[in-house]
Design an enzyme around this catalytic site. Structure first.
Site, PDB file in Angstrom:
ATOM      1  N   TYR A  69       0.850  -1.204   0.000  1.00 17.08           N
ATOM      2  CA  TYR A  69       0.000   0.000   0.000  1.00 17.08           C
ATOM      3  C   TYR A  69       0.881   1.248   0.000  1.00 17.08           C
ATOM      4  O   TYR A  69       0.727   2.137  -0.840  1.00 17.08           O
ATOM      5  CB  TYR A  69      -0.906  -0.045   1.228  1.00 17.08           C
ATOM      6  CG  TYR A  69      -1.655   1.219   1.561  1.00 17.08           C
ATOM      7  CD1 TYR A  69      -2.794   1.599   0.844  1.00 17.08           C
ATOM      8  CD2 TYR A  69      -1.257   2.044   2.622  1.00 17.08           C
ATOM      9  CE1 TYR A  69      -3.497   2.753   1.172  1.00 17.08           C
ATOM     10  CE2 TYR A  69      -1.954   3.193   2.954  1.00 17.08           C
ATOM     11  CZ  TYR A  69      -3.075   3.545   2.235  1.00 17.08           C
ATOM     12  OH  TYR A  69      -3.778   4.681   2.558  1.00 17.08           O
TER      13      TYR A  69
ATOM     14  N   TYR B 125      -4.387 -10.452  11.282  1.00 11.31           N
ATOM     15  CA  TYR B 125      -4.335 -10.080   9.862  1.00 11.31           C
ATOM     16  C   TYR B 125      -3.903 -11.230   8.954  1.00 11.31           C
ATOM     17  O   TYR B 125      -4.168 -11.199   7.760  1.00 11.31           O
ATOM     18  CB  TYR B 125      -3.336  -8.940   9.635  1.00 11.31           C
ATOM     19  CG  TYR B 125      -3.721  -7.602  10.240  1.00 11.31           C
ATOM     20  CD1 TYR B 125      -4.706  -6.810   9.656  1.00 11.31           C
ATOM     21  CD2 TYR B 125      -3.086  -7.123  11.380  1.00 11.31           C
ATOM     22  CE1 TYR B 125      -5.049  -5.571  10.200  1.00 11.31           C
ATOM     23  CE2 TYR B 125      -3.422  -5.887  11.925  1.00 11.31           C
ATOM     24  CZ  TYR B 125      -4.407  -5.124  11.333  1.00 11.31           C
ATOM     25  OH  TYR B 125      -4.737  -3.899  11.869  1.00 11.31           O
TER      26      TYR B 125
HETATM   27  P1  NAD Z   1     -12.523   5.067   2.090  1.00  9.72           P
HETATM   28  O1  NAD Z   1     -12.291   3.632   1.897  1.00  9.72           O
HETATM   29  O2  NAD Z   1     -13.624   5.458   3.009  1.00  9.72           O
HETATM   30  O3  NAD Z   1     -12.759   5.779   0.687  1.00  9.72           O
HETATM   31  C1  NAD Z   1     -12.273   5.291  -0.539  1.00  9.72           C
HETATM   32  C2  NAD Z   1     -13.420   5.340  -1.529  1.00  9.72           C
HETATM   33  O4  NAD Z   1     -12.942   4.875  -2.802  1.00  9.72           O
HETATM   34  C3  NAD Z   1     -14.592   4.411  -1.142  1.00  9.72           C
HETATM   35  O5  NAD Z   1     -15.802   5.145  -1.060  1.00  9.72           O
HETATM   36  C4  NAD Z   1     -14.650   3.399  -2.279  1.00  9.72           C
HETATM   37  O6  NAD Z   1     -15.958   2.975  -2.598  1.00  9.72           O
HETATM   38  C5  NAD Z   1     -14.028   4.189  -3.406  1.00  9.72           C
HETATM   39  N1  NAD Z   1     -13.545   3.287  -4.452  1.00  9.72           N
HETATM   40  C6  NAD Z   1     -12.803   2.155  -4.284  1.00  9.72           C
HETATM   41  N2  NAD Z   1     -12.597   1.576  -5.468  1.00  9.72           N
HETATM   42  C7  NAD Z   1     -13.199   2.354  -6.401  1.00  9.72           C
HETATM   43  C8  NAD Z   1     -13.312   2.274  -7.797  1.00  9.72           C
HETATM   44  N3  NAD Z   1     -12.752   1.262  -8.487  1.00  9.72           N
HETATM   45  N4  NAD Z   1     -13.996   3.229  -8.453  1.00  9.72           N
HETATM   46  C9  NAD Z   1     -14.570   4.245  -7.773  1.00  9.72           C
HETATM   47  N5  NAD Z   1     -14.495   4.379  -6.438  1.00  9.72           N
HETATM   48  C10 NAD Z   1     -13.820   3.436  -5.754  1.00  9.72           C
HETATM   49  O7  NAD Z   1     -11.154   5.721   2.588  1.00  9.72           O
HETATM   50  P2  NAD Z   1     -10.851   7.153   3.196  1.00  9.72           P
HETATM   51  O8  NAD Z   1     -10.454   6.983   4.597  1.00  9.72           O
HETATM   52  O9  NAD Z   1     -11.938   8.113   2.846  1.00  9.72           O
HETATM   53  O10 NAD Z   1      -9.527   7.511   2.393  1.00  9.72           O
HETATM   54  C11 NAD Z   1      -9.557   8.295   1.213  1.00  9.72           C
HETATM   55  C12 NAD Z   1      -8.141   8.437   0.667  1.00  9.72           C
HETATM   56  O11 NAD Z   1      -7.266   8.984   1.650  1.00  9.72           O
HETATM   57  C13 NAD Z   1      -7.501   7.115   0.232  1.00  9.72           C
HETATM   58  O12 NAD Z   1      -6.720   7.370  -0.901  1.00  9.72           O
HETATM   59  C14 NAD Z   1      -6.633   6.740   1.418  1.00  9.72           C
HETATM   60  O13 NAD Z   1      -5.545   5.930   1.011  1.00  9.72           O
HETATM   61  C15 NAD Z   1      -6.184   8.095   1.889  1.00  9.72           C
HETATM   62  N6  NAD Z   1      -5.864   8.100   3.318  1.00  9.72           N
HETATM   63  C16 NAD Z   1      -6.829   8.172   4.268  1.00  9.72           C
HETATM   64  C17 NAD Z   1      -6.482   8.224   5.604  1.00  9.72           C
HETATM   65  C18 NAD Z   1      -7.469   8.400   6.721  1.00  9.72           C
HETATM   66  O14 NAD Z   1      -7.055   8.852   7.780  1.00  9.72           O
HETATM   67  N7  NAD Z   1      -8.743   8.101   6.551  1.00  9.72           N
HETATM   68  C19 NAD Z   1      -5.144   8.146   5.960  1.00  9.72           C
HETATM   69  C20 NAD Z   1      -4.185   8.028   4.977  1.00  9.72           C
HETATM   70  C21 NAD Z   1      -4.554   8.018   3.653  1.00  9.72           C
HETATM   71  C1  UGA Z   2      -4.154   3.228   8.321  1.00  9.68           C
HETATM   72  C2  UGA Z   2      -4.434   2.774   6.903  1.00  9.68           C
HETATM   73  O1  UGA Z   2      -3.306   2.271   6.283  1.00  9.68           O
HETATM   74  C3  UGA Z   2      -4.926   3.867   6.066  1.00  9.68           C
HETATM   75  O2  UGA Z   2      -6.273   4.127   6.300  1.00  9.68           O
HETATM   76  C4  UGA Z   2      -4.196   5.148   6.173  1.00  9.68           C
HETATM   77  O3  UGA Z   2      -3.235   5.204   5.151  1.00  9.68           O
HETATM   78  C5  UGA Z   2      -3.530   5.418   7.489  1.00  9.68           C
HETATM   79  O4  UGA Z   2      -3.345   4.354   8.349  1.00  9.68           O
HETATM   80  C6  UGA Z   2      -4.234   6.490   8.268  1.00  9.68           C
HETATM   81  O5  UGA Z   2      -5.415   6.321   8.634  1.00  9.68           O
HETATM   82  O6  UGA Z   2      -3.591   7.519   8.493  1.00  9.68           O
HETATM   83  P1  UGA Z   2      -3.389   1.990  10.453  1.00  9.68           P
HETATM   84  O7  UGA Z   2      -3.336   3.223  11.274  1.00  9.68           O
HETATM   85  O8  UGA Z   2      -2.354   0.962  10.718  1.00  9.68           O
HETATM   86  O9  UGA Z   2      -3.339   2.281   8.915  1.00  9.68           O
HETATM   87  O10 UGA Z   2      -4.840   1.328  10.537  1.00  9.68           O
HETATM   88  P2  UGA Z   2      -5.745   0.809  11.710  1.00  9.68           P
HETATM   89  O11 UGA Z   2      -6.471  -0.377  11.211  1.00  9.68           O
HETATM   90  O12 UGA Z   2      -6.588   1.908  12.214  1.00  9.68           O
HETATM   91  O13 UGA Z   2      -4.714   0.289  12.818  1.00  9.68           O
HETATM   92  C7  UGA Z   2      -4.140   1.137  13.802  1.00  9.68           C
HETATM   93  C8  UGA Z   2      -3.443   0.265  14.819  1.00  9.68           C
HETATM   94  O14 UGA Z   2      -4.406  -0.466  15.586  1.00  9.68           O
HETATM   95  C9  UGA Z   2      -2.483  -0.790  14.280  1.00  9.68           C
HETATM   96  O15 UGA Z   2      -1.400  -0.902  15.179  1.00  9.68           O
HETATM   97  C10 UGA Z   2      -3.285  -2.070  14.313  1.00  9.68           C
HETATM   98  O16 UGA Z   2      -2.493  -3.223  14.403  1.00  9.68           O
HETATM   99  C11 UGA Z   2      -4.098  -1.864  15.573  1.00  9.68           C
HETATM  100  N1  UGA Z   2      -5.395  -2.575  15.662  1.00  9.68           N
HETATM  101  C12 UGA Z   2      -6.265  -2.583  14.629  1.00  9.68           C
HETATM  102  C13 UGA Z   2      -5.732  -3.185  16.881  1.00  9.68           C
HETATM  103  O17 UGA Z   2      -4.936  -3.228  17.847  1.00  9.68           O
HETATM  104  N2  UGA Z   2      -6.947  -3.790  16.994  1.00  9.68           N
HETATM  105  C14 UGA Z   2      -7.861  -3.807  15.993  1.00  9.68           C
HETATM  106  O18 UGA Z   2      -8.974  -4.349  16.187  1.00  9.68           O
HETATM  107  C15 UGA Z   2      -7.508  -3.174  14.761  1.00  9.68           C
END
Ligand code: NAD
Ligand code: UGA
Length: 357
Positions: free
Chosen positions: A163, A308
């Site tokens: 990723y 996982y």
């Molecule tokens: P999310 O999974 O809620 O949103 C991703 C969206 O992409 C979903 O609604 C999904 O349906 C859509 N999608 C997936 N495949 C698709 C396709 N083939 N065509 C059209 N749509 C499609 O995730 P999020 O948390 O909203 O994250 C959004 C972006 O930010 C991602 O690129 C993620 O890697 C990045 N990001 C998020 C976080 C966070 O804190 N939430 C942290 C780091 C990076």
């Molecule tokens: C996330 C995802 O990779 C992305 O959504 C994004 O890029 C980024 O980090 C982000 O949100 O900024 P991570 O923080 O590892 O990664 O995702 P979580 O599933 O929320 O895990 C956080 C931590 O909790 C990890 O250490 C994981 O091992 C732990 N965990 C997860 C638990 O201890 N228990 C659970 O039930 C799930």
């Protein structure tokens, strides 16, 4: 200030996309086209006349996606598989969607000279120096800075990094297009945003979402709170409203300061271990939401292999350096950790209780 009028948001039906779309519609300054394969998180906005929603898969090969890019002033690309369990169970799908399919969008932006805001991730920083040296992360705090920190991935057999690698490669291609073809891009590296509309509860939909949803599920349904490898690793959480404020400032691009820049958006003050997160969520739930009959979750420890499968390796600590966002955008988070957790819990509690009648 260059204010775009027509914005194409890819992945608008997801957690960040849906919150961003709502905010942009509320402001009413832009025309928004939202594209996603799902739309349930956009339910409250679908009737808005300023919104065009397209239920589409970006990997379908026809000319309409390019035409859409051509027809908009700004493309915001959020499409990704963004859930660590998928990096382990479907690494090739993660690579294809997060790199190959997103690369097509970048190419269209190059061809039609459109500005793109690309969502990357804090995971591109990978492991900390402490982690590489085999020291606990407390011994060597190491804030990640956009333009100077090294990006340190683990071994190939730990395919969790696919990723981060896919996202990193896309960043490098954007940078190269900026250099060679004048592409105007901004990259955002989010640090663990949470808030209303994040993911889903595993008791309501099959799957293995990010940690907040698992812990919330435990509070509402009495499933165990599982601490992966003891919950010793750190994350710093940012409220989605603060995050969206930062994104909107990047969209507005005052004085073109965001052109060809990378921004961390995160909240270093809101750092906690995952064990600390579990304990804080239990206390907040007890204080504000618990009603008689609610289950009391048990906290248990599980190995990452058990949770996982093999190929997982964790980021031990991610401290965002947000001085660039502060300096260039005047952005800073306003919600402390309790407030982030409270608002996100409130959203799930209300939904759960209204469904239960
Ligand atoms: P999310 O999974 O809620 O949103 C991703 C969206 O992409 C979903 O609604 C999904 O349906 C859509 N999608 C997936 N495949 C698709 C396709 N083939 N065509 C059209 N749509 C499609 O995730 P999020 O948390 O909203 O994250 C959004 C972006 O930010 C991602 O690129 C993620 O890697 C990045 N990001 C998020 C976080 C966070 O804190 N939430 C942290 C780091 C990076
Ligand atoms: C996330 C995802 O990779 C992305 O959504 C994004 O890029 C980024 O980090 C982000 O949100 O900024 P991570 O923080 O590892 O990664 O995702 P979580 O599933 O929320 O895990 C956080 C931590 O909790 C990890 O250490 C994981 O091992 C732990 N965990 C997860 C638990 O201890 N228990 C659970 O039930 C799930």
């Amino acid at each position: 200030m260059s204010t775009p009028t027509k914005i194409l948001i890819l992945g608008a039906g997801g957690f960040i996309g849906a919150n961003l779309t709502s905010r942009l519609l509320r402001e009413g300054r832009h025309e928004v086209t939202a594209l996603d394969i799902e739309n349930d998180k956009l339910a409250g906005d679908l009737g808005d006349s300023r919104l065009t929603f397209l239920q589409r898969d970006i990997s379908v090969r026809d000319e309409s996606l390019e035409a859409l890019v051509q027809d908009h002033d700004l493309v915001i690309d959020l499409v990704a598989m963004a859930n660590p369990s998928l990096y382990i169970s479907r690494p090739l799908d993660v690579f294809h969607l997060n790199f190959t399919e997103n690369l097509r969008i970048v190419d269209y932006c190059v061809r039609h000279r459109k500005r793109i805001i690309q969502f990357s991730t804090c995971e591109v920083y990978g492991r900390t120096i402490a982690g590489v040296l085999g020291k606990p992360p407390e011994e060597l705090p190491f804030p990640f800075e956009e333009d100077s920190s090294p990006l340190i991935m683990g071994p190939v057999k730990n395919h969790r990094w696919i990723y981060a690698c896919a996202k990193q490669l896309l960043e490098r291609v954007l940078h190269a297009h900026g250099l060679e073809n004048g592409l105007n891009y901004t990259i955002i590296r989010p640090f663990n945003f949470i808030g209303p509309r994040i993911d889903y509860l595993p008791s309501e939909k099959a799957g293995n979402p990010r940690v907040f949803s698992h812990f919330m599920n435990a509070l509402l349904y009495g499933t165990p709170m599982k601490l992966v490898d003891g919950g010793r690793n750190y994350r710093a959480y940012t409220h989605i409203d603060d995050a969206v404020e930062g994104i909107v400032r990047i969209i507005d691009n005052p004085g073109n300061t965001c052109d060809r820049e990378i921004f961390n958006l995160g909240t270093p003050e809101n750092e906690t271990t995952i064990r600390g997160l579990a304990e804080r969520m239990i206390s907040l739930f007890d204080e504000h939401f618990r009603i008689p009959g609610d289950p009391v979750p048990e906290i248990i420890e599980v190995s990452s292999e058990e949770f996982y499968g093999s190929g997982y390796e964790d980021c031990d600590r991610r401290i965002p350096d947000v001085s660039k966002a502060r300096k260039l955008l005047g952005w800073t988070s306003t919600h402390d950790l309790d407030s982030v957790l409270y608002h996100t819990m409130e959203y799930f509690v209300e939904r759960h209780r209204s469904q239960a009648g």
